[in-house]
Each structure stands twice: as structure tokens, then as C-alpha cells.
Scaffold this motif. Sequence first.
Motif, PDB file in Angstrom:
ATOM      1  N   GLU A 215      -9.668 157.742   1.482  1.00  0.00           N
ATOM      2  CA  GLU A 215     -10.373 158.352   0.352  1.00  0.00           C
ATOM      3  C   GLU A 215     -10.172 157.528  -0.910  1.00  0.00           C
ATOM      4  N   TYR A 216      -8.933 157.184  -1.197  1.00  0.00           N
ATOM      5  CA  TYR A 216      -8.657 156.391  -2.395  1.00  0.00           C
ATOM      6  C   TYR A 216      -9.332 155.023  -2.305  1.00  0.00           C
ATOM      7  N   LYS A 217      -9.289 154.416  -1.132  1.00  0.00           N
ATOM      8  CA  LYS A 217      -9.884 153.092  -0.969  1.00  0.00           C
ATOM      9  C   LYS A 217     -11.396 153.132  -1.162  1.00  0.00           C
ATOM     10  N   GLN A 218     -12.051 154.101  -0.562  1.00  0.00           N
ATOM     11  CA  GLN A 218     -13.509 154.182  -0.684  1.00  0.00           C
ATOM     12  C   GLN A 218     -13.925 154.368  -2.135  1.00  0.00           C
ATOM     13  N   THR A 219     -13.217 155.234  -2.835  1.00  0.00           N
ATOM     14  CA  THR A 219     -13.545 155.472  -4.238  1.00  0.00           C
ATOM     15  C   THR A 219     -13.308 154.213  -5.062  1.00  0.00           C
ATOM     16  N   PHE A 220     -12.207 153.518  -4.794  1.00  0.00           N
ATOM     17  CA  PHE A 220     -11.920 152.276  -5.509  1.00  0.00           C
ATOM     18  C   PHE A 220     -13.015 151.244  -5.268  1.00  0.00           C
ATOM     19  N   CYS A 221     -13.407 151.056  -4.035  1.00  0.00           N
ATOM     20  CA  CYS A 221     -14.414 150.040  -3.706  1.00  0.00           C
ATOM     21  C   CYS A 221     -15.775 150.386  -4.300  1.00  0.00           C
ATOM     22  N   ASP A 222     -16.133 151.666  -4.268  1.00  0.00           N
ATOM     23  CA  ASP A 222     -17.388 152.085  -4.883  1.00  0.00           C
ATOM     24  C   ASP A 222     -17.359 151.847  -6.392  1.00  0.00           C
ATOM     25  N   MET A 223     -16.230 152.145  -7.009  1.00  0.00           N
ATOM     26  CA  MET A 223     -16.091 151.914  -8.444  1.00  0.00           C
ATOM     27  C   MET A 223     -16.195 150.422  -8.774  1.00  0.00           C
ATOM     28  N   ALA A 224     -15.593 149.586  -7.943  1.00  0.00           N
ATOM     29  CA  ALA A 224     -15.594 148.144  -8.208  1.00  0.00           C
ATOM     30  C   ALA A 224     -17.019 147.627  -8.346  1.00  0.00           C
ATOM     31  N   GLU A 225     -17.881 148.051  -7.456  1.00  0.00           N
ATOM     32  CA  GLU A 225     -19.277 147.605  -7.500  1.00  0.00           C
ATOM     33  C   GLU A 225     -19.966 148.087  -8.768  1.00  0.00           C
ATOM     34  N   LEU A 257      -7.910 146.825 -18.143  1.00  0.00           N
ATOM     35  CA  LEU A 257      -7.668 147.695 -16.987  1.00  0.00           C
ATOM     36  C   LEU A 257      -8.618 147.368 -15.843  1.00  0.00           C
ATOM     37  N   PHE A 258      -9.857 147.019 -16.158  1.00  0.00           N
ATOM     38  CA  PHE A 258     -10.779 146.595 -15.111  1.00  0.00           C
ATOM     39  C   PHE A 258     -10.316 145.292 -14.467  1.00  0.00           C
ATOM     40  N   VAL A 259      -9.911 144.332 -15.296  1.00  0.00           N
ATOM     41  CA  VAL A 259      -9.416 143.060 -14.769  1.00  0.00           C
ATOM     42  C   VAL A 259      -8.199 143.299 -13.880  1.00  0.00           C
ATOM     43  N   LEU A 260      -7.297 144.161 -14.323  1.00  0.00           N
ATOM     44  CA  LEU A 260      -6.107 144.489 -13.541  1.00  0.00           C
ATOM     45  C   LEU A 260      -6.494 145.090 -12.199  1.00  0.00           C
ATOM     46  N   GLY A 261      -7.421 146.033 -12.208  1.00  0.00           N
ATOM     47  CA  GLY A 261      -7.847 146.653 -10.968  1.00  0.00           C
ATOM     48  C   GLY A 261      -8.493 145.662 -10.010  1.00  0.00           C
ATOM     49  N   PHE A 262      -9.347 144.787 -10.532  1.00  0.00           N
ATOM     50  CA  PHE A 262      -9.986 143.780  -9.680  1.00  0.00           C
ATOM     51  C   PHE A 262      -8.943 142.856  -9.047  1.00  0.00           C
ATOM     52  N   LEU A 263      -8.002 142.372  -9.844  1.00  0.00           N
ATOM     53  CA  LEU A 263      -6.999 141.440  -9.323  1.00  0.00           C
ATOM     54  C   LEU A 263      -6.092 142.107  -8.298  1.00  0.00           C
ATOM     55  N   GLN A 264      -5.698 143.332  -8.556  1.00  0.00           N
ATOM     56  CA  GLN A 264      -4.878 144.058  -7.585  1.00  0.00           C
ATOM     57  C   GLN A 264      -5.673 144.323  -6.306  1.00  0.00           C
ATOM     58  N   GLY A 265      -6.933 144.697  -6.474  1.00  0.00           N
ATOM     59  CA  GLY A 265      -7.763 144.962  -5.308  1.00  0.00           C
ATOM     60  C   GLY A 265      -7.971 143.729  -4.446  1.00  0.00           C
ATOM     61  N   ILE A 266      -8.124 142.584  -5.071  1.00  0.00           N
ATOM     62  CA  ILE A 266      -8.252 141.323  -4.335  1.00  0.00           C
ATOM     63  C   ILE A 266      -6.959 141.016  -3.589  1.00  0.00           C
ATOM     64  N   ARG A 267      -5.833 141.159  -4.286  1.00  0.00           N
ATOM     65  CA  ARG A 267      -4.535 140.862  -3.657  1.00  0.00           C
ATOM     66  C   ARG A 267      -4.284 141.752  -2.454  1.00  0.00           C
ATOM     67  N   LEU A 268      -4.699 142.992  -2.538  1.00  0.00           N
ATOM     68  CA  LEU A 268      -4.471 143.947  -1.450  1.00  0.00           C
ATOM     69  C   LEU A 268      -5.520 143.856  -0.350  1.00  0.00           C
ATOM     70  N   GLY A 269      -6.520 143.002  -0.539  1.00  0.00           N
ATOM     71  CA  GLY A 269      -7.559 142.864   0.465  1.00  0.00           C
ATOM     72  C   GLY A 269      -8.560 144.005   0.476  1.00  0.00           C
ATOM     73  N   LEU A 270      -8.661 144.726  -0.637  1.00  0.00           N
ATOM     74  CA  LEU A 270      -9.561 145.873  -0.711  1.00  0.00           C
ATOM     75  C   LEU A 270     -10.989 145.449  -1.024  1.00  0.00           C
ATOM     76  N   ILE A 271     -11.133 144.388  -1.809  1.00  0.00           N
ATOM     77  CA  ILE A 271     -12.446 143.899  -2.206  1.00  0.00           C
ATOM     78  C   ILE A 271     -12.512 142.398  -1.984  1.00  0.00           C
ATOM     79  N   ASP A 272     -13.711 141.883  -1.901  1.00  0.00           N
ATOM     80  CA  ASP A 272     -13.928 140.481  -1.565  1.00  0.00           C
ATOM     81  C   ASP A 272     -13.612 139.560  -2.746  1.00  0.00           C
ATOM     82  N   GLU A 273     -12.775 138.577  -2.503  1.00  0.00           N
ATOM     83  CA  GLU A 273     -12.369 137.655  -3.555  1.00  0.00           C
ATOM     84  C   GLU A 273     -13.546 136.855  -4.101  1.00  0.00           C
TER      85      GLU A 273
END
Length: 339
Positions: A215-225, A257-273
Motif C-alpha cells: 500500500e505504501y509503495k503503490q501510493t509513493f510510486c503514484d505520487m512520484a509520477e 522534500l520532493f528531491v529527498l523522496g525521489f533520491l530515497q525511492g531510487i536508492r530503494l529500487g521503488l522508482i526507475d533511476e
Amino acid sequence: MNKQEITALAEKVNDYWIAQNPAAGNCDWERGAYFLGDMAAYEITGKKAYLDYAEEWAKRNNWTFCDDENHQATHADKIVCGETYLDLIDKYGVHGTDKNITESLEWTLSDPKNDYWWWIDTMYMALNMYCRMGVRQNDSRYFDKAYKLYINTKVERKCYDNEEHLWYRDERFLPDKAHTANGGKVFWSRGNGWVFAALARTLGTIDKSNKYYSEYKQTFCDMAEAIKKCQGADGFWRTSLFAPQDYDMPETSGTVLFVLGFLQGIRLGLIDENEYLPCAMKGFDALTNEAIEPSGRIGWVQVVACAPGTVKKECTNDYAVGAYLQVLRELFYRGKVVK
């Protein structure tokens, strides 16, 4: 920018902040959000003064949540400080106590109410704190409580827009109650930044086997876009995501905060680098070139608020400094030269 340059920048920014704020201060949300960054700066620089500063702050505040005399901490803003307490005790071996914060959170686990988090900033202030305690105590009740509080905000209060994949700051800003100058939906930059970074941090805390992970991952990925589409040509996000023209000036706290979220998401493999790193670096470059002054002071920070608004270059605040220092830690650990 290589690791040495990143370290030097972290020292410049944090040294300036500490020099301007020699007294560690209270443990409310603004200072609590800053100390997450102070810990990040200590981690990458090893500068003992940063650890000492955090320890002094924790001791001055008696290792307790802010304004929590009854040990019944339901207000999210009051508990973000607990994450730094845990870092000091668990990660760096500082002699402190977790008794106060454990007793407070334990009380909330047995409280049937799940409506504490009526505004979305709470996600950054409390979601990861509960999940860290769940991991630390090996106690799923923390995960369950956090999820119930999260769902109350997202679903029951309808603060999440399922079409736009962005969040209304609170119920006062739902489409039937508030709108932009041109009649559009009101999505506040920093508010969405709080949620985006909170989800990234939480997904780095809990295991993929956790029943709430998807649930958290899906919401994060949808927000990223959705967030990526709102970035300005200069790299900044404006305070009003769907109406940037209403307040057409840089804004640091939402952007960082957006930059932080993107970088963390990339590091965790949640979103495409390949898709999101250019967006993150464009934001980072804007922050570093426009918001960071030669002294190390960070400007263009929207003051404490609850909605989109005007920003002045001379304004700064704890929370933006803390988030920027965490961004520098993410870049430091990327394991390669940052362009």
C-alpha cells in the motif's frame, strides 16, 4: 560534485545553522525535523560537534516527546523528535533513555481512537517513528496503529485524491471547500512533500514482507509520477502544485522534500533511476545554486503555513535545513560522482 564536495557542503550548511542557533532548543516538530538532518550530516562528515549538539538537545528535553507530561503522545508534531533519540541510543551508543517515548507510544497502541492525524504533515512527523518502533520492538501493533492512522487521513477524511495522486493538506482544502484562483484543486507543495518523503523513509524501514508495504509503495510510486509533472522549468516546485502562477517564485521546503523522496525511492529500487534521477538532480541543482547562500544559509523557505502562499528569499527554517542535509546524505551514498 564528488563525496568530498558533498561533505564540505553539508558542513557549510550545518555549521551556519548551529552558529545561528547555539541553544539546541525545544523538541517540537520544527526542531525535530532539523535534527534528522543533523544526524545525516554527522553520518557523512563524522564531525563530533554535530553528535554533541544532538545529544545536548536530547538531554535538555529529557529524552521525551514535546509537551508530553502525561505520556500520552497523540499529536504527531510532538513525536518526530523520537527518531533522533533512537539514532543517538541505538546507532551511536549515547547514554540516554527510551523509557518516556516507549511509554507514550505504548499508551496510543491501546487507545481505540485512530483520528490523530487529521492533517497530512503528520505522515512525516509520525509514520516512520511508529514503524521504527515496530521493527525495534519486534511488535506488529506499531505497524497496525500507524496504518489505521494513515488510512483515517487518506480514506476516511478523503485527503488523498485518487485521480490526481496528490494529497489535500486537510479536510478544509477538499475540492468542495477550497480552490485555486482559477478554480482548480489546491495541492500544497510542502504538504505533499511531507507525505512523499515520509513514505520513502517508511519503505526503507519496514520489510517488503510487511503487510502494509505494498500500500505504501503503490501510493509513493503514484505520487512520484504526479509530482514529477509539477516541477518548474527552473527545477523548483511552486507552493501551489496545480496553480504555480499564483505564487510564481522558488520554494525550498517543498522542493527539497520532493528531491529527498525521489533520491530515497531510487536508492530503494521503488522508482526507475533513468526516469526520476534527472528530475531529482534538477531540483538539487536549483536548491544548491539559488537557495543556498555563500554563508551556508538556506533561503526561499515558505514560513510555517498550511496552504500555498507567497515566499520570500530571506526566509529560512529548521525543517528545510534538516531535509537538505538528508538529501546530501543520499547523494553521498550513491557510490559515484554526482554530476
